[in-house]
Scaffold this active site. Structure first.
Site, PDB file in Angstrom:
ATOM      1  N   SER A  15       2.519 -57.018  97.689  1.00  0.00           N
ATOM      2  CA  SER A  15       3.734 -56.290  98.057  1.00  0.00           C
ATOM      3  C   SER A  15       4.915 -56.675  97.170  1.00  0.00           C
ATOM      4  O   SER A  15       5.921 -55.965  97.120  1.00  0.00           O
ATOM      5  CB  SER A  15       4.086 -56.525  99.526  1.00  0.00           C
ATOM      6  N   GLY A  17       6.152 -59.654  93.635  1.00  0.00           N
ATOM      7  CA  GLY A  17       5.807 -60.742  92.722  1.00  0.00           C
ATOM      8  C   GLY A  17       4.689 -60.430  91.746  1.00  0.00           C
ATOM      9  O   GLY A  17       4.518 -59.308  91.265  1.00  0.00           O
ATOM     10  N   ILE A  18       3.894 -61.459  91.456  1.00  0.00           N
ATOM     11  CA  ILE A  18       2.829 -61.352  90.462  1.00  0.00           C
ATOM     12  C   ILE A  18       1.797 -60.316  90.879  1.00  0.00           C
ATOM     13  O   ILE A  18       1.344 -59.513  90.065  1.00  0.00           O
ATOM     14  CB  ILE A  18       2.174 -62.730  90.242  1.00  0.00           C
ATOM     15  N   LYS A  38       0.720 -58.656 104.365  1.00  0.00           N
ATOM     16  CA  LYS A  38       1.239 -58.616 105.737  1.00  0.00           C
ATOM     17  C   LYS A  38       2.564 -57.882 105.854  1.00  0.00           C
ATOM     18  O   LYS A  38       2.986 -57.524 106.946  1.00  0.00           O
ATOM     19  CB  LYS A  38       1.428 -60.042 106.267  1.00  0.00           C
ATOM     20  N   ASP A  70      -3.747 -59.521 107.106  1.00  0.00           N
ATOM     21  CA  ASP A  70      -3.621 -60.977 107.118  1.00  0.00           C
ATOM     22  C   ASP A  70      -4.967 -61.492 106.611  1.00  0.00           C
ATOM     23  O   ASP A  70      -6.000 -61.312 107.272  1.00  0.00           O
ATOM     24  CB  ASP A  70      -3.351 -61.479 108.536  1.00  0.00           C
ATOM     25  N   TYR A 164      -0.879 -79.298  99.152  1.00  0.00           N
ATOM     26  CA  TYR A 164      -0.816 -78.043  98.399  1.00  0.00           C
ATOM     27  C   TYR A 164      -1.818 -78.051  97.252  1.00  0.00           C
ATOM     28  O   TYR A 164      -2.515 -77.061  97.007  1.00  0.00           O
ATOM     29  CB  TYR A 164       0.591 -77.813  97.857  1.00  0.00           C
TER      30      TYR A 164
END
Length: 410
Positions: A15, A17-18, A38, A70, A164
């Protein structure tokens, strides 16, 4: 010339960005795009939804099916693939782009955030790949592409944000395993990762300030992804690609076209690239010999002078903007900065108002350089000179104070 015309591409987290930029690049070939994300309603701080992305994709020449997905939810993922096949007849490419991030050390990583990163980055990637495989086996040139880094066991990439790092490496490990598992089926599985930080709305929200000026635009990742997806799936698999390296191999020489600010050479390098680590270490080594020279004669105040200056800057307006409590661990010396309670205060030890929302740990010389404007907080953090415990967004608010310090010519 290779083309993605008529190919159907399922992209998670597209939706903005990259992911969206890759979709737009593929759309120029008149590809069919499934935007699986989402974001059905506008985010309060981030622009773009699956529907606005779909409009842009169709304007660029592609066909689009926006799906509310999701990636952690098996039923939603399965349904989205079924809808895509019903509309476009099959699936040729899966791009696992959706990801969650928290650049926090272990004590500062809430289990809720840990679960989110691992459920999106690991479970989501595995689930989408699993559901896609039967459809991909029917394609003439099937690809799976992960937006994830090359795997390095250098502890440097783990020590500041182990949760992360492990979550992101899971995506790359799946790529490694699936490339072997699916090789005989002719399904290519690769990863793609940027050499420099990429200017996205999410990065602007996290980093703030002028951070984006040291980034490249997401078009570089889109062009690199296109270069991978147009190759023969039976001969291009099991690779950990870096955008700049790949594009140079493809004959690209003009990388200034991707810079947010043309002419920029001082890029913020991204984690997990060992080539970047070598450069970071060289920079750190070159600075180490200069640390002893960072003193008042250079125009850099000592720690006490810095905190004295901070006292004079604690205006009601600045307190309202930052509204946070900090502590600083400077080689064992503890100081606090309360920019939340009463008229604000600074001092030795712990804040009288209670626990700080954020703790900075760094050397005194780096602290002095940062508050003198000689060391950017994002550069200090990314290079490991600055460790942050607590909420990262709270930490980034302090840039407002740093800007005030620099303006006052500390």
């Amino acid at each position: 010339m290779p083309s993605l015309a008529g190919k159907t591409i399922f992209i998670t987290g597209a939706s903005r960005g990259i992911g969206k930029q890759i979709a737009l690049r593929c759309a120029r070939d008149k590809a069919n795009i499934i935007v699986a994300a989402k974001t059905a309603e506008p985010h309060p701080k981030l622009p773009g939804t699956i529907y606005t992305a779909a409009e842009e994709i169709e304007k660029a020449g592609g066909k689009c099916l926006p799906c509310v997905v999701d990636v952690r939810d098996e039923e939603q993922v399965t349904k989205a693939f079924e809808q895509a096949v019903q509309k476009f007849g099959g699936i040729d490419i899966l791009i696992n782009n959706a990801s969650a991030i928290s650049l926090t050390d272990t004590p500062s990583t809430p289990m809720k955030r840990y679960d989110l990163m691992h459920s999106i980055n690991a479970r989501g990637t595995f689930l989408c790949s699993k559901v896609a495989i039967p459809y991909l086996k029917k394609s003439s040139n099937p690809h799976i592409l992960m937006n994830s880094p090359p795997i390095s066991l250098n502890p440097f990439w783990f020590k500041s944000h182990v949760a992360y790092t492990v979550a992101k490496y899971n995506m790359s490990l799946f790529a490694l395993g699936l490339s072997a598992e699916l090789r005989e089926s002719g399904i290519a599985v690769n990863t793609l990762w940027p050499k420099t930080a990429i200017d996205t709305d999410a990065i602007k929200l996290i980093a703030g300030g002028d951070y984006h000026k040291r980034c490249r635009r997401p078009e570089i990742m889109a062009d690199a992804a296109y270069a991978i997806l147009t190759q023969d799936s039976r001969s291009c698999t099991g690779n950990f690609f870096i955008d700049e390296t790949l594009l140079r191999q493809q004959g690209v020489t003009d990388f200034d076209q991707y810079a947010v600010i043309p002419g920029t050479t001082d890029f913020m390098f991204i984690s997990f690239c060992d080539d970047n680590l070598s450069q970071m270490q060289r920079e750190k080594s070159s600075m180490s010999g200069k640390k002893s020279e960072i003193n008042a004669s250079e125009g850099t105040a000592n720690v006490e002078q810095i905190f004295d200056k901070i006292k004079t800057l604690l205006t009601p307006e600045l307190l309202k903007q930052i509204n946070s409590v900090y502590t600083f661990d400077l080689q064992g010396d503890r100081l606090y900065l309360d920019m939340k309670n009463d008229n604000g205060s600074v001092g030795q030890g712990e804040p009288p108002s209670g626990k700080a929302q954020c703790t900075f740990k760094m050397s005194k010389s780096d602290f002095q350089s940062m508050f003198a404007g000689k060391l950017k907080p994002t550069a200090a953090f990314m290079s490991g000179k600055l460790k942050i415990q607590g909420d990262l967004s709270t930490a980034l608010k302090l840039e407002k104070l740093l800007n005030q310090m620099v303006k006052s010519k500390l």
